[in-house]
Design an enzyme around this catalytic site. Structure first.
Site, PDB file in Angstrom:
ATOM      1  N   CYS A 217      -9.490  -5.506  -8.911  1.00  9.68           N
ATOM      2  CA  CYS A 217      -9.119  -4.521  -9.922  1.00  9.68           C
ATOM      3  C   CYS A 217      -8.574  -3.308  -9.173  1.00  9.68           C
ATOM      4  CB  CYS A 217     -10.358  -4.174 -10.743  1.00  9.68           C
ATOM      5  SG  CYS A 217     -10.029  -3.048 -12.102  1.00  9.68           S
TER       6      CYS A 217
ATOM      7  N   CYS B 205      -4.790   1.463   6.619  1.00 13.40           N
ATOM      8  CA  CYS B 205      -4.852   2.932   6.559  1.00 13.40           C
ATOM      9  C   CYS B 205      -6.129   3.457   5.923  1.00 13.40           C
ATOM     10  CB  CYS B 205      -3.630   3.497   5.843  1.00 13.40           C
ATOM     11  SG  CYS B 205      -3.644   3.289   4.053  1.00 13.40           S
TER      12      CYS B 205
ATOM     13  N   CYS C 180      -7.534  -0.482   1.887  1.00 17.21           N
ATOM     14  CA  CYS C 180      -6.471  -1.008   2.739  1.00 17.21           C
ATOM     15  C   CYS C 180      -6.997  -1.080   4.166  1.00 17.21           C
ATOM     16  CB  CYS C 180      -5.250  -0.094   2.679  1.00 17.21           C
ATOM     17  SG  CYS C 180      -3.965  -0.556   3.872  1.00 17.21           S
TER      18      CYS C 180
ATOM     19  N   CYS D 221       0.844  -1.192   0.000  1.00 20.52           N
ATOM     20  CA  CYS D 221       0.000   0.000   0.000  1.00 20.52           C
ATOM     21  C   CYS D 221       0.883   1.246   0.000  1.00 20.52           C
ATOM     22  CB  CYS D 221      -0.885   0.003   1.235  1.00 20.52           C
ATOM     23  SG  CYS D 221      -1.846   1.521   1.425  1.00 20.52           S
TER      24      CYS D 221
ATOM     25  N   CYS E 241       0.573   3.232   3.485  1.00 18.78           N
ATOM     26  CA  CYS E 241       1.053   2.790   4.801  1.00 18.78           C
ATOM     27  C   CYS E 241       2.088   1.682   4.741  1.00 18.78           C
ATOM     28  CB  CYS E 241      -0.126   2.327   5.659  1.00 18.78           C
ATOM     29  SG  CYS E 241      -0.830   0.751   5.145  1.00 18.78           S
TER      30      CYS E 241
END
Ligand code: FE
Length: 145
Positions: free
Chosen positions: A131, A111, A108, A59, A62
């Site tokens: 996706c 975060c 996510c 990510c 984070c």
């Protein structure tokens, strides 16, 4: 790319931004538009839609490990597509009725950044198609994706 790996590992220890101002400082405008405003990059324009390099996708907000290159496939959509996540608990799914469609948004879990959507037309064994926008991913190259 040892430096990239180091930086990504360190980012896991960083605290998650709590204010909008902090998010704007951490992310580029393009990353911010996707991760924090739910935007979508144009198909076939992102950094990773056609990437086959082995590694772990983290990510951008984070540093959490989200997807593996081994579980990435060519969906033909122009966005990085995966048939599963690294682990179920890495993402949260939210029903998204934006634009009059009912879709499942993927965020996510650590975060809260918007990542993309998950659809049920993916390949076996899961039948899922994550996706995901390149803009919210950071590939850490490695041997075992
Ligand atoms: Fe995150």
């Amino acid at each position: 790319m040892a430096n990239d790996t180091e930086r990504s590992s360190e980012s896991l220890d960083e605290h998650v931004p709590s204010t909008d101002e902090e998010w704007r400082r951490r992310l580029t405008p393009e990353q911010y538009a996707v991760a924090r405003q739910g935007g979508t990059e144009r198909a076939f324009t992102g950094a990773y839609w056609d990437t086959k390099q082995p590694g772990i996708y983290r990510c951008v907000g984070c540093g959490a490990e989200l997807f593996r290159s081994d579980e990435k496939y060519d969906s033909g959509t122009g966005w990085p597509s995966f048939w599963t996540t690294i682990h179920d608990d890495r993402v949260t799914k939210v029903v998204d009725r934006h634009l009059g469609m009912s879709r499942t948004e993927v965020r996510c879990a650590r975060c809260g950044s918007h990542l993309g959507h998950v659809f049920d037309d993916g390949p076996r064994p899961t039948g899922e198609r994550y996706c995901i926008n390149s803009a919210v991913l950071d590939l850490t190259p490695g041997e075992s994706g």
